[in-house]
Write an enzyme that holds these catalytic residues in place. Structure first.
Site, PDB file in Angstrom:
ATOM      1  N   CYS A   6      36.013  39.089  40.348  1.00 62.50           N
ATOM      2  CA  CYS A   6      36.412  40.372  39.781  1.00 62.50           C
ATOM      3  C   CYS A   6      35.208  41.324  39.682  1.00 62.50           C
ATOM      4  CB  CYS A   6      37.117  40.179  38.437  1.00 62.50           C
ATOM      5  SG  CYS A   6      38.023  41.642  37.897  1.00 62.50           S
ATOM      6  N   HIS A  21      41.647  37.053  40.273  1.00 59.72           N
ATOM      7  CA  HIS A  21      41.238  36.039  39.300  1.00 59.72           C
ATOM      8  C   HIS A  21      41.808  34.688  39.714  1.00 59.72           C
ATOM      9  CE1 HIS A  21      39.493  38.533  36.056  1.00 59.72           C
ATOM     10  NE2 HIS A  21      40.312  39.464  36.515  1.00 59.72           N
ATOM     11  N   GLU A  47      41.313  31.864  38.370  1.00 54.57           N
ATOM     12  CA  GLU A  47      41.648  31.084  37.171  1.00 54.57           C
ATOM     13  C   GLU A  47      43.002  31.480  36.582  1.00 54.57           C
ATOM     14  OE1 GLU A  47      39.706  34.757  35.455  1.00 54.57           O
ATOM     15  OE2 GLU A  47      39.555  33.564  37.285  1.00 54.57           O
TER      16      GLU A  47
END
EC number: 4.3.2.10
Length: 212
Positions: free
Chosen positions: A81, A190, A192
């Site tokens: 990011c 992202h 995650e």
């Protein structure tokens, strides 16, 4: 056991990244601002959220701009990011900010009048979007082309070297969703927060030898 250093410069939800890395068995995951620990790590992750001016101010105050240049040369390195955006030459955000300059190109604003097929698009770009894989990279292993990942960003990357664009996205304009060069890999999305495909990318990173 290998170690993965998640660089802590006070910007971003580092624990979600660390937990995702632990979930895929990446090894000993250390959230740290200690340059010595980062230098000793087998792999380095460089996340970030927030305003790029604040991020770069902290990165420079801590000396992490030179540290990132150093440790990203000889081991697997992943920017996420704003961590990815900080690796570019510059950003339009906050009236213009000079960044670390590991990847040529600029970070640009989507704009307040973004349209696609007559439809007004909200900024920030927030939600799931497809990533078109431009090349066969080890971090795409077991991830199908046009897999969807989770994005949250108002600024996009206009890459200066098309050969470094290993994944692209589209939201009103085409943008670089993933860049790679040597042992460096960086993503706008992202991983995650991207469920199965995001965890697969992190697992691939944990197994990658840094060669490409």
């Amino acid at each position: 056991m290998q170690t993965v250093a998640v660089i802590d410069y006070g910007m971003g939800n580092l624990h979600s990244v660390a937990k995702a890395l632990e979930h895929v068995g990446a090894g000993k995951v250390l959230i740290t601002s200690d340059a010595a620990v980062i230098r000793e790590a087998d792999r380095v992750v460089f996340p970030g959220v927030g305003a790029i001016r604040d991020c770069m101010a902290e990165i420079r105050r801590l000396g992490f701009d030179s540290l990132v240049r150093e440790v990203s040369q000889d081991r697997p390195f992943l920017g996420i990011c704003v961590g990815m955006q900080a690796l570019l030459d510059s950003s339009e955000e906050n009236d213009g900010v000079d960044c670390i300059g590991l990847f040529p190109g600029a970070v640009k604003f989507f704009g307040k009048d973004l349209h696609e097929d007559g439809e007004h698009l909200k900024v920030p770009h927030m939600g799931w979007n497809e990533v078109k894989q431009a090349v066969d990279h080890p971090l795409w292993h077991n991830i199908p082309d046009l897999a969807r990942f989770y994005f949250v960003h108002s600024y996009y990357i206009a890459a200066g070297n098309p050969r470094q664009v290993v994944g692209s996205g589209h939201y009103g304009v085409d943008f670089a969703a993933a860049l790679a060069e040597g042992s460096r890999f960086a993503v706008q999305f992202h991983p995650e927060k991207s469920h199965t495909h995001g965890l697969q990318l992190l697992q691939n990173f944990a197994a990658w030898d840094g060669r490409w």
